[in-house]
Design a protein around this motif. Structure first.
Motif, PDB file in Angstrom:
ATOM      1  N   GLY A   3       0.843  -1.219  -0.038  1.00 20.38           N
ATOM      2  CA  GLY A   3      -0.089   0.018  -0.012  1.00 20.38           C
ATOM      3  C   GLY A   3       0.796   1.389  -0.036  1.00 20.38           C
ATOM      4  O   GLY A   3       0.655   2.232  -0.770  1.00 20.38           O
ATOM      5  N   LEU A   4       1.951   1.356   0.760  1.00 19.90           N
ATOM      6  CA  LEU A   4       2.695   2.360   0.821  1.00 19.90           C
ATOM      7  C   LEU A   4       3.375   2.632  -0.677  1.00 19.90           C
ATOM      8  O   LEU A   4       3.486   3.675  -1.043  1.00 19.90           O
ATOM      9  CB  LEU A   4       3.987   2.200   1.796  1.00 19.90           C
ATOM     10  CG  LEU A   4       3.517   2.315   3.217  1.00 19.90           C
ATOM     11  CD1 LEU A   4       4.833   1.924   4.061  1.00 19.90           C
ATOM     12  CD2 LEU A   4       3.138   3.817   3.570  1.00 19.90           C
ATOM     13  N   ARG A   5       3.871   1.575  -1.381  1.00 21.56           N
ATOM     14  CA  ARG A   5       4.429   1.765  -2.512  1.00 21.56           C
ATOM     15  C   ARG A   5       3.536   2.297  -3.555  1.00 21.56           C
ATOM     16  O   ARG A   5       3.529   3.283  -4.456  1.00 21.56           O
ATOM     17  CB  ARG A   5       4.902   0.414  -2.990  1.00 21.56           C
ATOM     18  CG  ARG A   5       6.025   0.681  -4.242  1.00 21.56           C
ATOM     19  CD  ARG A   5       6.329  -0.648  -4.852  1.00 21.56           C
ATOM     20  NE  ARG A   5       7.256  -0.576  -5.988  1.00 21.56           N
ATOM     21  CZ  ARG A   5       7.319  -1.449  -6.843  1.00 21.56           C
ATOM     22  NH1 ARG A   5       6.708  -2.501  -6.796  1.00 21.56           N
ATOM     23  NH2 ARG A   5       8.169  -1.174  -8.036  1.00 21.56           N
ATOM     24  N   GLU A   6       2.296   1.852  -3.491  1.00 17.21           N
ATOM     25  CA  GLU A   6       1.251   2.278  -4.327  1.00 17.21           C
ATOM     26  C   GLU A   6       0.706   3.690  -3.887  1.00 17.21           C
ATOM     27  O   GLU A   6       0.723   4.485  -5.223  1.00 17.21           O
ATOM     28  CB  GLU A   6      -0.112   1.281  -4.405  1.00 17.21           C
ATOM     29  CG  GLU A   6      -1.345   1.799  -4.960  1.00 17.21           C
ATOM     30  CD  GLU A   6      -0.726   1.309  -6.582  1.00 17.21           C
ATOM     31  OE1 GLU A   6      -1.558   1.964  -7.590  1.00 17.21           O
ATOM     32  OE2 GLU A   6      -0.098   0.444  -6.939  1.00 17.21           O
ATOM     33  N   LEU A   7       0.830   4.202  -2.784  1.00 20.49           N
ATOM     34  CA  LEU A   7       0.298   5.535  -2.372  1.00 20.49           C
ATOM     35  C   LEU A   7       1.422   6.424  -2.867  1.00 20.49           C
ATOM     36  O   LEU A   7       1.304   7.631  -3.546  1.00 20.49           O
ATOM     37  CB  LEU A   7       0.354   5.723  -0.971  1.00 20.49           C
ATOM     38  CG  LEU A   7      -0.919   5.219  -0.299  1.00 20.49           C
ATOM     39  CD1 LEU A   7      -0.665   5.225   1.267  1.00 20.49           C
ATOM     40  CD2 LEU A   7      -2.104   6.193  -0.602  1.00 20.49           C
TER      41      LEU A   7
END
Length: 355
Positions: free
Chosen positions: A345-349
């Motif tokens: 999720g962090l990478r996508e954000l």
């Protein structure tokens, strides 16, 4: 199976199986699985391919490289026996403990209670652990493993030791564990050891932190504080940390507050005394983080913990000035793929922000 389906499956298992189990028994059951993960190098490698954080998430702080800003807070791995398995699951660091100089059983059971409607937990564990000597053996073995996470060791006061003798007690743990730890966290904020939170008063905190800092040698030392401190007290502790040249602050521990809970009052009353963690702590934990960051230099490591559940929560803490972020309670509600969800999720954000 999609990420959504995996979340749904764990939620079904939680609500049909785990929620019916005593919370502490459920924790031990899950922990056995975590400890088994690294036993087979093939299995560990396959799981790590799925859970391992992308290199873009690396964080440099405390003179260390963290593979992800997200780690496990103290309290989950009390005796430092699951470090390798938690690393396989994708956590960038594992803070073990709280470890006390003397072995102790903790408070009487039951001592761990779920507030499912609030996605929260009340605990009064009381620093149950096998003591610093045993923990040193476990940490010493784990630090030589390949692909291990960063290892933090959280130390606290032995229950049988009077507050006036706390410094010497902390120093026993410091001398045993600091040479083995990547960083050392001084816990003066648990509500479940009588008199412990009084050590947050500056006249007691300053000599304690000075002594631990000097005994820890080159190992970075951080202090973990309570969310129940008033903002002025948080600023004063922050200023003391800077004055003493410590490596950082961990904010926050569990809270004694019961404000704003959605759970049935009878469920809350049945749980009784102890520290509350989970979603209800999020707002205060974030507020304390902002007070600290406004009071300390940008290079000081600030680890934010309390009420974090999603990648958006983690990124919000980072945007507010957190160097690293920790979680624990949501592990119970999200399941073993929680760190994987956070890292992805962090990478996508961040990719979306850069567009």
């Amino acid at each position: 199976m999609s990420e959504h389906d995996r979340k749904g499956l764990y939620n079904l298992i939680f609500r049909t199986v785990f929620v019916r189990m005593d919370p502490e028994n459920a924790h031990h059951f899950a922990f056995r699985f975590i400890k088994l993960l690294p036993v087979s190098p093939v299995v560990a490698s396959l799981v790590r391919r799925s859970t391992g954080p992308h290199r873009s998430l690396r964080v440099e702080t405390l003179g260390l490289t963290f593979s992800s800003p997200f780690g496990v807070a103290a309290g989950f791995d009390k005796d430092a026996k699951g470090i390798a398995g938690l690393g396989v699951l994708g956590f960038g660091h594992v803070e073990v403990g709280t470890i006390t100089a003397k072995p102790q059983p903790g408070n009487d059971r039951p001592r761990l209670f779920r507030l499912v409607d609030d996605r929260a937990v009340i605990n009064r564990m009381g620093f149950n652990n096998g003591g610093a000597v045993k923990a040193a053996g476990e940490v010493g073995r784990a630090r030589h493993l390949r692909n291990r996470p960063v290892i933090g060791v959280n130390i606290g006061k032995s229950r049988v030791v009077e507050v006036d003798d706390a410094v010497d007690d902390y120093l026993v743990s410091t001398r045993l564990l600091a040479p083995l730890a990547d960083y050392l966290a001084v816990n003066v904020s648990s509500p479940n050891t009588p008199g412990l939170r009084g050590l947050q008063e500056l006249d007691k905190l300053s000599p304690l932190l000075t002594a631990v800092r000097d005994a820890a040698g080159t190992t970075p030392v951080l202090v973990k504080i309570a969310p129940d401190l008033e903002d002025g007290a948080v600023r004063r502790v922050s200023e003391l940390v800077v004055e003493l040249g410590l490596a950082g602050i961990i904010a926050t521990n569990t809270t004694l507050s019961r404000e704003g809970l959605s759970s049935d009052p009878s469920v809350i009353a049945k749980a009784g005394a102890g520290g509350l963690s989970g979603a209800p702590l999020a707002a205060r934990s974030l507020a304390v983080l902002r007070v600290i960051r406004a009071s300390v230099p940008s290079e000081l490591c600030v680890i934010s913990v309390g009420g974090v559940e999603t990648a958006a929560d983690v990124q919000e803490r980072i945007d507010a000035g957190a160097t690293l972020v920790q979680g624990y309670t949501a592990f119970l509600y999200r399941g073993p793929l929680w760190a994987r969800q956070i890292n992805r999720g962090l990478r996508e954000l961040r990719r979306n922000r850069s567009k």
